[in-house]
Enzyme design. Sequence first.
Site, PDB file in Angstrom:
ATOM      1  CB  ILE A  98      68.348   8.166 -68.873  1.00 27.63           C
ATOM      2  CG1 ILE A  98      67.798   9.355 -69.372  1.00 27.63           C
ATOM      3  CG2 ILE A  98      68.982   8.669 -67.029  1.00 27.63           C
ATOM      4  CD1 ILE A  98      66.241   9.416 -69.193  1.00 27.63           C
ATOM      5  CB  CYS A  99      73.848   6.039 -66.529  1.00 28.07           C
ATOM      6  SG  CYS A  99      74.144   4.916 -65.228  1.00 28.07           S
TER       7      CYS A  99
END
Length: 161
Positions: A98-99
């Site tokens: 997840i960014c």
Amino acid sequence: MTSSSAPSRKALSKIACNRLQKELTEWQVNPPTGFRHKVNDNLQKWKIDVTGAPGMLYENETYQLQVEFPVNYPMEAPQAFFVPPGPLHPHIYSNGHICLDILYDSWSPAMTVSSVCISILSMLSSSPAKERPADNDRYVKNCKNGRSPKETRWWFHDDKV
């Protein structure tokens, strides 16, 4: 001798243990809407079901989030990722990474598992389209051999999604 359940992990510090026990108790009393902690006996690794918010793009879709806590939590951010297959989202890679800045550069010890979950649900809810990040294939290829998302030098440039 290390525990057989986590041979490569060091035991949590006393501060981390106390903090996680407190967060788990608070979670059991008042879980964040859209999340369900799957109870296990490992305080250092939480599995959480995430259900998309009503009226949003991921409505009623459920994904599994894994949150792993470092030895010196909360001074260091937990590692959070979706167990594949994760949602199709511009900031979620097909390997589940997840960014999201609060998981890395913008982490604060004042944050909790609940606040991380709420941020992830907000990120999902604000997405205009179900699609992978433009650099998904290259990123995932470079993350072979179990590379942690914390080893990535993220570039946070999109605050709209």
